[in-house]
Design a protein around this motif. Structure first.
Motif, PDB file in Angstrom:
ATOM      1  N   GLY A 283       0.304  -1.323  -0.115  1.00 14.06           N
ATOM      2  CA  GLY A 283      -0.357  -0.008  -0.039  1.00 14.06           C
ATOM      3  C   GLY A 283       1.119   1.135  -0.668  1.00 14.06           C
ATOM      4  N   TYR A 284      -0.043   2.496   0.237  1.00 11.89           N
ATOM      5  CA  TYR A 284       1.154   3.438  -0.001  1.00 11.89           C
ATOM      6  C   TYR A 284       1.717   3.768   1.517  1.00 11.89           C
TER       7      TYR A 284
ATOM      8  N   GLN B 106      -6.032  -5.576  -2.912  1.00 12.56           N
ATOM      9  CA  GLN B 106      -6.982  -4.871  -1.623  1.00 12.56           C
ATOM     10  C   GLN B 106      -7.735  -6.116  -0.866  1.00 12.56           C
TER      11      GLN B 106
ATOM     12  N   VAL C  49      -8.462   2.400   2.601  1.00 13.25           N
ATOM     13  CA  VAL C  49      -8.238   1.284   1.165  1.00 13.25           C
ATOM     14  C   VAL C  49      -8.361   2.491   0.214  1.00 13.25           C
ATOM     15  N   ALA C  50      -7.302   2.521  -0.844  1.00 10.63           N
ATOM     16  CA  ALA C  50      -7.484   3.212  -2.133  1.00 10.63           C
ATOM     17  C   ALA C  50      -7.938   2.225  -3.313  1.00 10.63           C
ATOM     18  N   THR C  51      -8.478   3.245  -4.456  1.00 12.32           N
ATOM     19  CA  THR C  51      -9.511   2.548  -5.675  1.00 12.32           C
ATOM     20  C   THR C  51      -9.833   3.710  -6.178  1.00 12.32           C
TER      21      THR C  51
ATOM     22  N   SER D  34      -5.461   1.379  -6.556  1.00 10.59           N
ATOM     23  CA  SER D  34      -4.469   2.106  -5.333  1.00 10.59           C
ATOM     24  C   SER D  34      -3.331   2.055  -6.162  1.00 10.59           C
ATOM     25  N   ASN D  35      -2.136   2.271  -5.149  1.00 14.84           N
ATOM     26  CA  ASN D  35      -0.945   2.943  -5.352  1.00 14.84           C
ATOM     27  C   ASN D  35       0.252   1.588  -4.331  1.00 14.84           C
TER      28      ASN D  35
ATOM     29  N   THR E 178      -0.535  -0.645  -6.453  1.00 19.08           N
ATOM     30  CA  THR E 178      -0.775  -1.792  -8.050  1.00 19.08           C
ATOM     31  C   THR E 178      -1.736  -1.519  -9.128  1.00 19.08           C
TER      32      THR E 178
ATOM     33  N   ASP F 203      -9.767   6.214   0.256  1.00 19.13           N
ATOM     34  CA  ASP F 203      -8.331   7.311  -0.496  1.00 19.13           C
ATOM     35  C   ASP F 203      -8.741   6.919  -2.262  1.00 19.13           C
TER      36      ASP F 203
END
Ligand SMILES: Cc1ncc(COP(=O)(O)O)c(C=O)c1O
Length: 395
Positions: free
Chosen positions: A133-134, A160, A179-181, A183-184, A186, A212
């Motif tokens: 993840g970031y 994820q 979560v990031a979508t 993502s950094n 991926t 995020d």
């Protein structure tokens, strides 16, 4: 505390700093610049920012503000006009009708994440997040005395978190899930139904979901859906950095649940008073039709860059089991060549003149087997990178 000796003053370094790691990418970039200063041409696929300039209407609005306005402090949560533009953006882009009061303008999404953690965490509170993840997410949590709990994720879940993983890793100290979508590192998305399941699981457990959405707008063949389309008890983080090509202006925003607004405002007032007035004036032009046309053209080019690089890397022997559908990153398994991606990245930089990021920057889980390619570069530059990698890997 280090004891003073005769010639130096005492130095007090906070204990938390021992748990805040450096960004290896930055060391690599520094070396890449050194090599360039020696006359070597480096293909830089390390830095996570668009190659495109800030769209001219935004720049013009900034210049106009400098010429014709006094540049002052603004309200801590942002100027009313920019919050109004963001409110309109959520309505037209996502069909979400928000009160302006829930929108906070911040210093990049970094500022938003720091405020979120500052408002939510008491010492020892846990925040769940995906590994990889970031990297700064762990450190935002640590800086605010919380504990980042990283959950290993693999290709089977699109790298994820899932509702199941959230449930399995929940403890009595967990207060939030991030979560990031997309993502950094991926570039993968969380489909809307799975995001809803995660939200439901977090809610059932009595926690808060932080989503995020900084790479929203940068999806290829898929729509970006905001968590705000189905929930108003989430923190949604966003930024002018990526889609709007404004990294250096340091401007972002978040949408937060009403109950947190006064607390976040109090923190913002005390921590930095206000965000850059010039940047906010410039960003007022971010949503006009001329700017959006430029940004959509950029997006088309990002997609072309991805569409070139993805098969080219697979052809070299990198394993990329999940197609990255957004952002501008490709997270590639390099175990065909090495189990030490950190050493590999340094060697590739020195011998092939190609800068890429080692997995260790994004977590611990199978980090030695992965590297991240950042592809917002003209296709001919990417082609040169691939040519050099082919020569280096002898494939
Ligand atoms: C997932 C993610 N979140 C947040 C940030 C912070 O960006 P900024 O502070 O420029 O908005 C980044 C930057 O690369 C990122 O990749």
């Amino acid at each position: 505390m280090n004891q003073p000796n005769d010639s130096s003053a005492a130095i007090h370094i906070a204990a938390r700093l021992a748990e805040i790691e450096q960004f290896h990418v930055v060391t690599l970039v520094t070396r890449a610049f050194e090599l360039e200063a020696q006359g070597k041409k480096i293909v830089n696929m390390v830095i996570g920012e668009p190659d495109f300039p800030t769209p001219q209407p935004i720049v013009d609005a900034g210049i106009n503000a400098l010429r014709h306005r006094q540049i002052r402090y603004t309200p801590s949560l942002g100027g009313d006009d920019l919050r109004g533009k963001l409110q309109q953006w959520y309505l037209t882009r996502y069909g979400v009708d928000l009160p302006k009061s829930r929108i906070a303008v911040t210093s990049g999404s970094s500022g938003a994440l720091l405020l979120t953690m500052g408002a939510m965490l008491s010492p020892g509170d846990e925040v769940l997040m995906a590994d990889p993840g970031y990297p700064c997410n762990r450190h935002f949590v640590r800086a605010m005395e919380g504990k980042a709990v990283t959950v290993p994720v693999d290709a089977d879940t699109g790298y994820q978190l899932t509702a199941e993983l959230v449930g399995k890793n929940w403890t009595p100290r967990t207060v939030a899930v991030m979560v990031a979508t997309p993502s950094n590192p991926t570039g993968t998305l969380i489909p809307l139904d799975r995001l809803k399941e995660i939200h439901e699981s977090v809610r059932r457990n009595g926690g808060v979901l932080i989503v995020d959405e900084i790479y929203h707008g940068l999806t290829y063949g898929f729509d970006s859906h905001s968590a705000l389309e189905f929930a108003d008890d989430v923190f949604v983080i966003n930024s002018f950095s990526k889609y709007f090509c404004m990294t250096g202006w340091r401007l972002g925003w978040m949408v937060l649940p009403e109950a947190y607004v006064e607390h976040v405002e109090k923190l913002a007032q005390n921590l930095y008073i206000s965000n850059s007035d010039v940047a906010q004036q410039a960003a007022l032009a971010a949503f006009n039709s001329e700017t959006l046309a430029i940004l959509e053209e950029n997006r088309y080019k990002f997609q072309q860059q991805r569409d070139y690089l993805l098969p080219a890397l697979r052809d070299l022997g990198f394993d990329i089991p999940v197609e990255p559908q957004g952002a501008f990153y490709i997270y590639a398994n390099c175990s065909k060549f090495t189990q030490d991606s950190y050493g590999f990245c340094w060697d590739v930089l020195e011998k092939a003149g190609v800068a890429i990021a080692p997995g260790i920057d994004f977590g611990q889980h199978r980090a030695g087997e992965h590297v991240r390619f950042s592809y917002p570069k003209p296709v001919p530059v990417l082609e040169e990178g691939v040519r050099r990698l082919r020569q280096y890997l002898k494939v």
